[in-house]
Design a protein around this motif. Sequence first.
Motif, PDB file in Angstrom:
ATOM      1  N   GLU A 173      15.962  43.254  66.177  1.00 47.75           N
ATOM      2  CA  GLU A 173      16.168  42.046  66.974  1.00 47.75           C
ATOM      3  C   GLU A 173      14.848  41.550  67.582  1.00 47.75           C
ATOM      4  OE1 GLU A 173      18.849  40.513  66.738  1.00 47.75           O
ATOM      5  OE2 GLU A 173      20.061  42.074  65.826  1.00 47.75           O
ATOM      6  N   ALA A 174      13.921  42.449  67.853  1.00 53.22           N
ATOM      7  CA  ALA A 174      12.610  42.044  68.351  1.00 53.22           C
ATOM      8  C   ALA A 174      11.853  41.250  67.287  1.00 53.22           C
ATOM      9  CB  ALA A 174      11.801  43.272  68.771  1.00 53.22           C
ATOM     10  N   ARG A 179       9.270  37.847  70.200  1.00 51.14           N
ATOM     11  CA  ARG A 179       9.006  37.974  71.639  1.00 51.14           C
ATOM     12  C   ARG A 179      10.110  38.815  72.265  1.00 51.14           C
ATOM     13  NH1 ARG A 179       8.372  32.409  70.847  1.00 51.14           N
ATOM     14  NH2 ARG A 179       6.247  31.593  71.153  1.00 51.14           N
ATOM     15  N   VAL A 180       9.730  39.723  73.159  1.00 49.85           N
ATOM     16  CA  VAL A 180      10.722  40.618  73.768  1.00 49.85           C
ATOM     17  C   VAL A 180      10.520  40.702  75.270  1.00 49.85           C
ATOM     18  CG1 VAL A 180      11.616  42.972  73.885  1.00 49.85           C
ATOM     19  CG2 VAL A 180      10.920  42.023  71.687  1.00 49.85           C
ATOM     20  N   LEU A 181      11.610  40.515  75.989  1.00 48.36           N
ATOM     21  CA  LEU A 181      11.651  40.766  77.423  1.00 48.36           C
ATOM     22  C   LEU A 181      12.651  41.890  77.668  1.00 48.36           C
ATOM     23  CD1 LEU A 181      10.901  40.008  80.363  1.00 48.36           C
ATOM     24  CD2 LEU A 181      12.860  38.436  80.330  1.00 48.36           C
ATOM     25  N   VAL A 182      12.182  42.985  78.247  1.00 48.11           N
ATOM     26  CA  VAL A 182      13.060  44.108  78.568  1.00 48.11           C
ATOM     27  C   VAL A 182      13.537  43.933  80.001  1.00 48.11           C
ATOM     28  CG1 VAL A 182      13.304  46.612  78.669  1.00 48.11           C
ATOM     29  CG2 VAL A 182      11.729  45.585  77.013  1.00 48.11           C
ATOM     30  N   VAL A 183      14.843  43.813  80.165  1.00 46.84           N
ATOM     31  CA  VAL A 183      15.453  43.611  81.477  1.00 46.84           C
ATOM     32  C   VAL A 183      16.082  44.933  81.910  1.00 46.84           C
ATOM     33  CG1 VAL A 183      17.264  42.396  82.742  1.00 46.84           C
ATOM     34  CG2 VAL A 183      15.823  41.156  81.102  1.00 46.84           C
ATOM     35  N   ASP A 184      15.472  45.542  82.926  1.00 44.71           N
ATOM     36  CA  ASP A 184      15.808  46.910  83.308  1.00 44.71           C
ATOM     37  C   ASP A 184      16.127  46.968  84.800  1.00 44.71           C
ATOM     38  OD1 ASP A 184      15.896  49.611  83.846  1.00 44.71           O
ATOM     39  OD2 ASP A 184      13.834  50.020  83.214  1.00 44.71           O
ATOM     40  N   GLU A 185      17.386  47.241  85.127  1.00 48.58           N
ATOM     41  CA  GLU A 185      17.780  47.299  86.536  1.00 48.58           C
ATOM     42  C   GLU A 185      17.339  48.590  87.215  1.00 48.58           C
ATOM     43  OE1 GLU A 185      22.098  48.286  87.364  1.00 48.58           O
ATOM     44  OE2 GLU A 185      22.219  47.734  85.248  1.00 48.58           O
ATOM     45  N   PRO A 208       4.423  39.169  71.780  1.00 47.27           N
ATOM     46  CA  PRO A 208       4.428  39.175  73.245  1.00 47.27           C
ATOM     47  C   PRO A 208       5.559  40.049  73.783  1.00 47.27           C
ATOM     48  CG  PRO A 208       4.105  36.955  72.412  1.00 47.27           C
ATOM     49  CD  PRO A 208       4.445  37.802  71.227  1.00 47.27           C
ATOM     50  N   LEU A 209       5.236  40.877  74.754  1.00 47.14           N
ATOM     51  CA  LEU A 209       6.179  41.874  75.255  1.00 47.14           C
ATOM     52  C   LEU A 209       6.005  42.008  76.758  1.00 47.14           C
ATOM     53  CD1 LEU A 209       8.175  44.267  74.812  1.00 47.14           C
ATOM     54  CD2 LEU A 209       6.176  45.680  74.250  1.00 47.14           C
ATOM     55  N   ALA A 210       7.124  41.968  77.492  1.00 49.02           N
ATOM     56  CA  ALA A 210       7.077  42.107  78.938  1.00 49.02           C
ATOM     57  C   ALA A 210       8.352  42.792  79.408  1.00 49.02           C
ATOM     58  CB  ALA A 210       6.926  40.746  79.619  1.00 49.02           C
ATOM     59  N   ARG A 211       8.323  43.251  80.648  1.00 46.80           N
ATOM     60  CA  ARG A 211       9.524  43.859  81.227  1.00 46.80           C
ATOM     61  C   ARG A 211       9.666  43.427  82.675  1.00 46.80           C
ATOM     62  NH1 ARG A 211       8.666  49.695  83.484  1.00 46.80           N
ATOM     63  NH2 ARG A 211       6.433  49.768  83.868  1.00 46.80           N
ATOM     64  N   VAL A 212      10.904  43.372  83.134  1.00 43.28           N
ATOM     65  CA  VAL A 212      11.215  43.143  84.535  1.00 43.28           C
ATOM     66  C   VAL A 212      12.141  44.262  84.979  1.00 43.28           C
ATOM     67  CG1 VAL A 212      10.821  40.662  84.693  1.00 43.28           C
ATOM     68  CG2 VAL A 212      13.000  41.494  83.811  1.00 43.28           C
ATOM     69  N   THR A 213      11.909  44.775  86.182  1.00 41.54           N
ATOM     70  CA  THR A 213      12.639  45.935  86.677  1.00 41.54           C
ATOM     71  C   THR A 213      12.963  45.756  88.157  1.00 41.54           C
ATOM     72  OG1 THR A 213      10.698  47.163  87.441  1.00 41.54           O
ATOM     73  CG2 THR A 213      11.254  47.373  85.110  1.00 41.54           C
ATOM     74  N   SER A 214      13.716  46.703  88.677  1.00 43.65           N
ATOM     75  CA  SER A 214      13.866  46.791  90.129  1.00 43.65           C
ATOM     76  C   SER A 214      12.648  47.519  90.688  1.00 43.65           C
ATOM     77  CB  SER A 214      15.150  47.532  90.494  1.00 43.65           C
ATOM     78  OG  SER A 214      16.289  46.804  90.075  1.00 43.65           O
TER      79      SER A 214
END
Length: 245
Positions: A173-174, A179-185, A208-214
């Motif tokens: 899927e990437a 482009r991949v955004l990893v959404v991690d709680e 391009p690769l990024a992540r968002v987390t708590s």
Amino acid sequence: GATLQFFSDRQYRNPMVVRVAGYGYQKGFGGHFHNDNAVAALRDIPGIVVASPARPDDAAAMMHTCAAAARTAGAVCVYLEPIALYHTRDLYEDGDEQWLAAYPDPVKRAENHVPIGSARTYGDGTDLTIVTFGNGVRMSLRVARRLEKAHIAVRVVDMRWLAPLPVHDILREANATGRVLVVDETRTSGGVSEGVVAALVDDGFTGPLARVTSDDSFIPLGDAALEVLLSEDTIEAAAVKLVSR
């Protein structure tokens, strides 16, 4: 229990499925265990299976998968349930009931089987792939609807399994969007996204690769929790920034 087969040269086994109500966002609870987002200790145990269903239809099917794995292979499965989604009925708007699902027909259980280590993809957008799990699935689907209005086409990948990670499905899927955004709680340090990003890099993903987390924090009581937990606004901002690269 998960190491018993290894240390006994498979003479003994301790099959079990452990249900754990976890993650954040549940109003009315706070502090550790009642409302926490730590799963790193579980993912570090060799041989353990960590299931993390988000939707009710996956929840039933994945429970059957875990029970079958315990019965036939002696697996130890930890089944993480997003406590904040227990009573959720709607997805996009109040009353749409798009988060509900009928219990799978037992006669068609084989057809509804969810193999361990397999992800589930929503949509076929070509601009961005969001990889997520747990509460992040619902948040990401809601963000994807908003981004669609901004002419950004997103596909959302629910990993469903945190150990083993569905690396093959994530990579497919990437590559579909580049482009991949990893959404991690879970938390920035020791969270699930570290393993996802590493898997993508190890398998040669170069887009391009990024992540968002708590945040690296305990989850405080009341509205203060929203100061450290991942939000839809944070996801949307990161998605727009990534697509603009």
